[in-house]
Design an enzyme around this catalytic site. Structure first.
Site, PDB file in Angstrom:
ATOM      1  N   THR A   1       0.820  -1.210   0.000  1.00 30.92           N
ATOM      2  CA  THR A   1       0.000   0.000   0.000  1.00 30.92           C
ATOM      3  C   THR A   1       0.858   1.265   0.000  1.00 30.92           C
ATOM      4  O   THR A   1       1.981   1.255   0.539  1.00 30.92           O
ATOM      5  CB  THR A   1      -0.912   0.003   1.252  1.00 30.92           C
ATOM      6  OG1 THR A   1      -1.477   1.307   1.420  1.00 30.92           O
ATOM      7  CG2 THR A   1      -0.140  -0.329   2.531  1.00 30.92           C
ATOM      8  N   ASP A   2       0.303   2.342  -0.542  1.00 27.64           N
ATOM      9  CA  ASP A   2       1.019   3.626  -0.495  1.00 27.64           C
ATOM     10  C   ASP A   2       1.084   4.164   0.941  1.00 27.64           C
ATOM     11  O   ASP A   2       1.838   5.099   1.224  1.00 27.64           O
ATOM     12  CB  ASP A   2       0.358   4.661  -1.424  1.00 27.64           C
ATOM     13  CG  ASP A   2      -1.101   4.968  -1.089  1.00 27.64           C
ATOM     14  OD1 ASP A   2      -1.655   4.383  -0.134  1.00 27.64           O
ATOM     15  OD2 ASP A   2      -1.696   5.820  -1.784  1.00 27.64           O
ATOM     16  N   GLU A   3       0.298   3.554   1.852  1.00 26.75           N
ATOM     17  CA  GLU A   3       0.295   4.041   3.234  1.00 26.75           C
ATOM     18  C   GLU A   3       1.649   3.816   3.923  1.00 26.75           C
ATOM     19  O   GLU A   3       1.921   4.414   4.959  1.00 26.75           O
ATOM     20  CB  GLU A   3      -0.846   3.397   4.039  1.00 26.75           C
ATOM     21  CG  GLU A   3      -2.191   3.724   3.422  1.00 26.75           C
ATOM     22  CD  GLU A   3      -3.400   3.404   4.291  1.00 26.75           C
ATOM     23  OE1 GLU A   3      -3.278   3.402   5.522  1.00 26.75           O
ATOM     24  OE2 GLU A   3      -4.466   3.148   3.705  1.00 26.75           O
TER      25      GLU A   3
ATOM     26  N   TYR B   1      -1.703  -0.489  11.064  1.00 22.10           N
ATOM     27  CA  TYR B   1      -1.911  -1.153   9.763  1.00 22.10           C
ATOM     28  C   TYR B   1      -0.738  -0.893   8.830  1.00 22.10           C
ATOM     29  O   TYR B   1      -0.099  -1.823   8.321  1.00 22.10           O
ATOM     30  CB  TYR B   1      -3.219  -0.674   9.115  1.00 22.10           C
ATOM     31  CG  TYR B   1      -3.291  -0.992   7.630  1.00 22.10           C
ATOM     32  CD1 TYR B   1      -3.384  -2.309   7.183  1.00 22.10           C
ATOM     33  CD2 TYR B   1      -3.245   0.028   6.668  1.00 22.10           C
ATOM     34  CE1 TYR B   1      -3.426  -2.606   5.824  1.00 22.10           C
ATOM     35  CE2 TYR B   1      -3.290  -0.260   5.312  1.00 22.10           C
ATOM     36  CZ  TYR B   1      -3.376  -1.568   4.894  1.00 22.10           C
ATOM     37  OH  TYR B   1      -3.412  -1.862   3.549  1.00 22.10           O
TER      38      TYR B   1
ATOM     39  N   LYS C   1       2.214  -3.420   7.228  1.00 23.65           N
ATOM     40  CA  LYS C   1       2.453  -3.594   5.787  1.00 23.65           C
ATOM     41  C   LYS C   1       3.900  -3.236   5.445  1.00 23.65           C
ATOM     42  O   LYS C   1       4.531  -3.890   4.619  1.00 23.65           O
ATOM     43  CB  LYS C   1       1.483  -2.727   4.973  1.00 23.65           C
ATOM     44  CG  LYS C   1       0.020  -3.130   5.074  1.00 23.65           C
ATOM     45  CD  LYS C   1      -0.280  -4.513   4.511  1.00 23.65           C
ATOM     46  CE  LYS C   1      -0.211  -4.565   3.013  1.00 23.65           C
ATOM     47  NZ  LYS C   1      -0.631  -5.912   2.508  1.00 23.65           N
TER      48      LYS C   1
HETATM   49  P1  NAD Z   1     -10.008  -7.147   2.380  1.00 24.42           P
HETATM   50  O1  NAD Z   1      -9.966  -6.842   3.837  1.00 24.42           O
HETATM   51  O2  NAD Z   1     -11.234  -6.829   1.598  1.00 24.42           O
HETATM   52  O3  NAD Z   1      -9.711  -8.704   2.136  1.00 24.42           O
HETATM   53  C1  NAD Z   1      -8.708  -9.395   2.824  1.00 24.42           C
HETATM   54  C2  NAD Z   1      -8.881 -10.877   2.551  1.00 24.42           C
HETATM   55  O4  NAD Z   1      -7.818 -11.578   3.206  1.00 24.42           O
HETATM   56  C3  NAD Z   1     -10.190 -11.457   3.104  1.00 24.42           C
HETATM   57  O5  NAD Z   1     -10.766 -12.319   2.152  1.00 24.42           O
HETATM   58  C4  NAD Z   1      -9.751 -12.212   4.344  1.00 24.42           C
HETATM   59  O6  NAD Z   1     -10.597 -13.324   4.645  1.00 24.42           O
HETATM   60  C5  NAD Z   1      -8.361 -12.661   3.942  1.00 24.42           C
HETATM   61  N1  NAD Z   1      -7.490 -12.922   5.096  1.00 24.42           N
HETATM   62  C6  NAD Z   1      -7.302 -12.114   6.187  1.00 24.42           C
HETATM   63  N2  NAD Z   1      -6.446 -12.692   7.038  1.00 24.42           N
HETATM   64  C7  NAD Z   1      -6.078 -13.878   6.483  1.00 24.42           C
HETATM   65  C8  NAD Z   1      -5.197 -14.921   6.874  1.00 24.42           C
HETATM   66  N3  NAD Z   1      -4.539 -14.868   8.033  1.00 24.42           N
HETATM   67  N4  NAD Z   1      -5.038 -15.976   6.053  1.00 24.42           N
HETATM   68  C9  NAD Z   1      -5.716 -16.049   4.878  1.00 24.42           C
HETATM   69  N5  NAD Z   1      -6.568 -15.106   4.460  1.00 24.42           N
HETATM   70  C10 NAD Z   1      -6.750 -14.024   5.247  1.00 24.42           C
HETATM   71  O7  NAD Z   1      -8.728  -6.421   1.776  1.00 24.42           O
HETATM   72  P2  NAD Z   1      -8.535  -5.695   0.358  1.00 24.42           P
HETATM   73  O8  NAD Z   1      -9.047  -4.323   0.454  1.00 24.42           O
HETATM   74  O9  NAD Z   1      -9.014  -6.605  -0.720  1.00 24.42           O
HETATM   75  O10 NAD Z   1      -6.949  -5.616   0.324  1.00 24.42           O
HETATM   76  C11 NAD Z   1      -6.170  -6.646  -0.261  1.00 24.42           C
HETATM   77  C12 NAD Z   1      -4.694  -6.292  -0.130  1.00 24.42           C
HETATM   78  O11 NAD Z   1      -4.434  -5.045  -0.750  1.00 24.42           O
HETATM   79  C13 NAD Z   1      -4.241  -6.140   1.327  1.00 24.42           C
HETATM   80  O12 NAD Z   1      -2.945  -6.693   1.431  1.00 24.42           O
HETATM   81  C14 NAD Z   1      -4.184  -4.639   1.541  1.00 24.42           C
HETATM   82  O13 NAD Z   1      -3.218  -4.276   2.498  1.00 24.42           O
HETATM   83  C15 NAD Z   1      -3.808  -4.148   0.148  1.00 24.42           C
HETATM   84  N6  NAD Z   1      -4.279  -2.790  -0.171  1.00 24.42           N
HETATM   85  C16 NAD Z   1      -5.612  -2.494  -0.162  1.00 24.42           C
HETATM   86  C17 NAD Z   1      -6.031  -1.214  -0.516  1.00 24.42           C
HETATM   87  C18 NAD Z   1      -7.494  -0.852  -0.562  1.00 24.42           C
HETATM   88  O14 NAD Z   1      -7.802   0.299  -0.896  1.00 24.42           O
HETATM   89  N7  NAD Z   1      -8.405  -1.738  -0.287  1.00 24.42           N
HETATM   90  C19 NAD Z   1      -5.095  -0.242  -0.849  1.00 24.42           C
HETATM   91  C20 NAD Z   1      -3.745  -0.576  -0.828  1.00 24.42           C
HETATM   92  C21 NAD Z   1      -3.342  -1.870  -0.509  1.00 24.42           C
HETATM   93  P1  TYD Z   2     -10.754   4.130   4.472  1.00 21.27           P
HETATM   94  O1  TYD Z   2     -11.735   3.704   3.436  1.00 21.27           O
HETATM   95  O2  TYD Z   2     -10.813   3.525   5.826  1.00 21.27           O
HETATM   96  O3  TYD Z   2      -9.293   3.920   3.822  1.00 21.27           O
HETATM   97  P2  TYD Z   2      -7.833   4.404   4.354  1.00 21.27           P
HETATM   98  O4  TYD Z   2      -7.936   4.828   5.748  1.00 21.27           O
HETATM   99  O5  TYD Z   2      -7.031   3.146   4.194  1.00 21.27           O
HETATM  100  O6  TYD Z   2      -7.402   5.489   3.413  1.00 21.27           O
HETATM  101  O7  TYD Z   2     -10.845   5.706   4.659  1.00 21.27           O
HETATM  102  C1  TYD Z   2     -10.666   6.583   3.565  1.00 21.27           C
HETATM  103  C2  TYD Z   2     -10.738   7.993   4.104  1.00 21.27           C
HETATM  104  O8  TYD Z   2     -12.067   8.241   4.582  1.00 21.27           O
HETATM  105  C3  TYD Z   2      -9.826   8.229   5.293  1.00 21.27           C
HETATM  106  O9  TYD Z   2      -9.300   9.559   5.203  1.00 21.27           O
HETATM  107  C4  TYD Z   2     -10.733   8.119   6.499  1.00 21.27           C
HETATM  108  C5  TYD Z   2     -12.062   8.608   5.967  1.00 21.27           C
HETATM  109  N1  TYD Z   2     -13.261   7.994   6.588  1.00 21.27           N
HETATM  110  C6  TYD Z   2     -14.269   8.827   7.114  1.00 21.27           C
HETATM  111  O10 TYD Z   2     -14.182  10.059   7.070  1.00 21.27           O
HETATM  112  N2  TYD Z   2     -15.364   8.217   7.668  1.00 21.27           N
HETATM  113  C7  TYD Z   2     -15.501   6.865   7.740  1.00 21.27           C
HETATM  114  O11 TYD Z   2     -16.516   6.373   8.296  1.00 21.27           O
HETATM  115  C8  TYD Z   2     -14.470   6.036   7.194  1.00 21.27           C
HETATM  116  C9  TYD Z   2     -14.569   4.540   7.247  1.00 21.27           C
HETATM  117  C10 TYD Z   2     -13.364   6.659   6.619  1.00 21.27           C
END
Ligand code: NAD
Ligand code: TYD
Length: 339
Positions: free
Chosen positions: A125-127, A153, A157
């Site tokens: 992640t970019d975080e 978090y 990562k």
């Molecule tokens: P999500 O939370 O929707 O899904 C996570 C999945 O991983 C779920 O299906 C869960 O059951 C599974 N999981 C969790 N713990 C596990 C374990 N111990 N063993 C096996 N499976 C397990 O997450 P997402 O949003 O789809 O993100 C996927 C990846 O992308 C993550 O690594 C996250 O850090 C990264 N990412 C997500 C975003 C975003 O905007 N969603 C942005 C940047 C990076």
């Molecule tokens: P989120 O979807 O949790 O992603 P991330 O924290 O990984 O960027 O949140 C996106 C942005 O929205 C973040 O700045 C937090 C804000 N946010 C709210 O303002 N209200 C909410 O209820 C949630 C879940 C997020």
């Protein structure tokens, strides 16, 4: 080609499974997922009968289960999406983030070393870069931006990323890492900003905006992300990090207002609430490297992607309603309770 996709029952992982089965009909895709609260087996129902797809319920921290799967499937590539992914939950309970995101990554990579692999890809992640100030729109994250995390978090990562790169240097494991911006699109779990706001607005519930609502995220349509990972695992250079995202920065409050407008709901639903602890101000990706090296650019503009996403939630209430009501956990219990 045999590919293990971990976390494939989650948001991005499931979109990636669909993308890969469609883009590479001759590949075998094996999804390994623990089915935590964020994993949803019903998402994968459309591909469950596909002979090129297999679902295995397992924890990436479970060495025995992971090794058994490697022995059975002899994967060429592992793409690791499995993670605890929600910042707010990491503030409540950091421990599980360290277990899954760091220990789980090491278990997967040890199996890769033991059984041999063409590529291990870590979805990051970019975080991990921390945040940028709002008053410096000229600044962007590049792959050389120092790691500087804010939340449990992002720290977990970042720890995993460092471990992945160390396994490359120390053991010669053929790894790549992608660091992407905030994804949005179908099957996004409704605890994250966009689906949460859509569903709450549909129910005429208050929309909780943290702080002043001016925090900026760089939004990436999930399909664009899947295409980027597909390119990286095939053409990316081993040992390299690729940033994925760019050109779609939006302030939270503007997204919330856009959702309300699209759904014909009043802005009076917006409620400003106490800010998230350690809340990152702005994320912004410079995608020059992946563009120059692999020819990737995000194709979906936010204005189009958000409309597509809102329409998807309007048309797929049957997917999110059981999640919101908690029914889907009963479904897991029924499917897996005695296994
Ligand atoms: P999500 O939370 O929707 O899904 C996570 C999945 O991983 C779920 O299906 C869960 O059951 C599974 N999981 C969790 N713990 C596990 C374990 N111990 N063993 C096996 N499976 C397990 O997450 P997402 O949003 O789809 O993100 C996927 C990846 O992308 C993550 O690594 C996250 O850090 C990264 N990412 C997500 C975003 C975003 O905007 N969603 C942005 C940047 C990076
Ligand atoms: P989120 O979807 O949790 O992603 P991330 O924290 O990984 O960027 O949140 C996106 C942005 O929205 C973040 O700045 C937090 C804000 N946010 C709210 O303002 N209200 C909410 O209820 C949630 C879940 C997020």
């Amino acid at each position: 080609m045999n590919i293990i996709v971990t976390g494939g029952a989650g948001f991005i992982g499931s979109n990636f499974v669909f993308h890969m089965l469609k883009a590479h009909p001759d590949y075998r895709i094996i999804c390994l997922d623990k089915l935590t609260y964020a994993g949803n087996l019903s998402t994968l129902e459309p591909v469950m009968d596909n002979p090129n797809f297999r679902f295995v319920k397992a924890d990436i921290c479970d060495k025995e289960a992971v090794e058994k799967l490697f022995e059975e499937e002899k994967p060429d590539i592992v793409v690791n999406f499995a993670a605890e992914s929600h910042v707010d939950r990491s503030i409540e309970n950091p421990q599980i983030f360290l277990e899954t995101n760091i220990i789980g990554t090491s278990v997967l990579m040890d199996a890769c070393r033991k059984y041999g692999i063409k590529r291990y890809h870590q979805v990051s992640t970019d975080e991990v870069y921390g945040d940028l100030p709002l008053d410096r729109p000229d600044l962007f994250f590049t792959e050389n931006t120092p790691i500087h995390t804010s939340s449990p978090y992002s720290s977990s990562k970042a720890g995993a990323d460092l471990l992945v790169l160390a396994y490359h240097r120390t053991f010669g494991l053929p790894v790549t890492v992608s660091r992407c911006s905030n994804n949005y699109g179908p099957y996004h779990f409704p605890e994250k900003l966009i689906p949460l706001m859509i569903i709450r607005a549909l129910h005429d519930e208050s929309l909780p905006v943290y702080g002043d609502g001016l925090n900026v995220r760089d939004w990436l349509y999930v399909e664009d992300h899947c295409k980027a990972i597909d390119l990286i695992i095939h053409n990316g250079k081993v040992g390299e990090v690729y940033n994925v995202g760019g050109h779609n920065e939006m302030a939270n409050i503007d997204i919330v207002k856009l959702i309300l407008k699209q759904l014909g709901k009043p802005e009076s639903l917006i409620t400003y609430i106490t800010d998230r602890k350690g809340h990152d101000r702005r994320y912004a990706i410079d995608p020059t490297k992946i563009h120059n090296d692999l020819g990737w650019l995000p194709e979906t503009k936010f204005a189009d992607g958000i409309v597509k996403t809102i329409n998807w939630y309007l048309e797929n209430e049957s997917w999110w309603q059981p999640i919101v009501s908690g029914e889907y956990m009963d479904y897991y219990e029924k499917m897996y309770g005695d296994k």
